[in-house]
Design an enzyme around this catalytic site. Sequence first.
Site, PDB file in Angstrom:
ATOM      1  N   ASP A   2      -0.963   4.789   1.426  1.00 34.31           N
ATOM      2  CA  ASP A   2       0.251   5.595   1.446  1.00 34.31           C
ATOM      3  C   ASP A   2       0.027   7.038   1.022  1.00 34.31           C
ATOM      4  OD1 ASP A   2       3.052   4.977   1.996  1.00 34.31           O
ATOM      5  OD2 ASP A   2       2.484   3.087   1.054  1.00 34.31           O
ATOM      6  N   HIS A  19      -2.229  11.869   8.725  1.00 36.74           N
ATOM      7  CA  HIS A  19      -2.882  10.637   9.177  1.00 36.74           C
ATOM      8  C   HIS A  19      -4.337  10.914   9.575  1.00 36.74           C
ATOM      9  CE1 HIS A  19       0.810   8.533   8.772  1.00 36.74           C
ATOM     10  NE2 HIS A  19       1.413   9.116   9.787  1.00 36.74           N
ATOM     11  N   LEU A 113     -20.534  -5.995   5.376  1.00 36.95           N
ATOM     12  CA  LEU A 113     -19.120  -5.792   5.029  1.00 36.95           C
ATOM     13  C   LEU A 113     -18.240  -6.346   6.143  1.00 36.95           C
ATOM     14  CD1 LEU A 113     -16.949  -4.399   3.165  1.00 36.95           C
ATOM     15  CD2 LEU A 113     -17.122  -2.425   4.681  1.00 36.95           C
TER      16      LEU A 113
END
Length: 230
Positions: A2, A19, A113
């Site tokens: 956020d 963004h 990962l």
Amino acid sequence: MDGNGRWAESRGLPRAAGHRNGVEAARGIIRCAPDLGIGTLTLYAFSADNWQRPETEVRALMWLLREYLRTATPECVENGVRLRVIGRRDRLPITLMAGIEKAEEATAAGRKLQLRVAIDYAAREAIVRAARALAGESDITRERFAAALGAVTHGGGPAPDLDLLVRSGGERRLSDFLLWEAAYAELWFSDVLWPDFKPSHLAEAVRWYHHRERRFGRVPAATTRPAAGA
Ligand code: FPP
């Protein structure tokens, strides 16, 4: 993740610029995750409720996600990162859908990962889909439910329990993210806006996590006494 919008607005920039910088912050976090002992990292990139944002912002996000997948795939392959997208795919632009399939296929051998990117994701929707898959079964246990949830969420293997949930940007909500998986997650809330979120911030959260005593409903180890007669 956020705070992208506020980060941009405070600089007089369009939200899409926030963004874009958010994607760069995410790249840094993905790179440092294995060194912090993280084996699975799930990034909440676009929730099912995010469709309600202005069309221009949604379009910018879809474009950014596609570009991320295209540009990050070679680095993921090189670094042993397996990328998988969780969430609905049928409402995504065809180019993004194709980009997801390509990235998943190219990175399938990654073992260092497990990177899961949540796009058009809603935990309650996933739970409902898992419930539908089990409808009619007589012996529904937690284990079988977790298996069904894993199958609908990422195509196989039980839904992994979440150890640490990090939310940036000063919000203190779960916002329909991994609700089943987060049953015993440790929650870390940071006021840092996502584009400013650095590996050092994640390292701080991980250090804090290592000092948590995870009791899962039991009493602290030091106060454990043998039961009478044992
Ligand atoms: C909310 O911030 C954040 C999102 C909608 C997620 C966007 C995340 C990215 C673009 C990074 C994705 C990265 C990868 C690698 C997939 P907000 O717009 O609600 O911010 P605000 O609370 O300040 O308005």
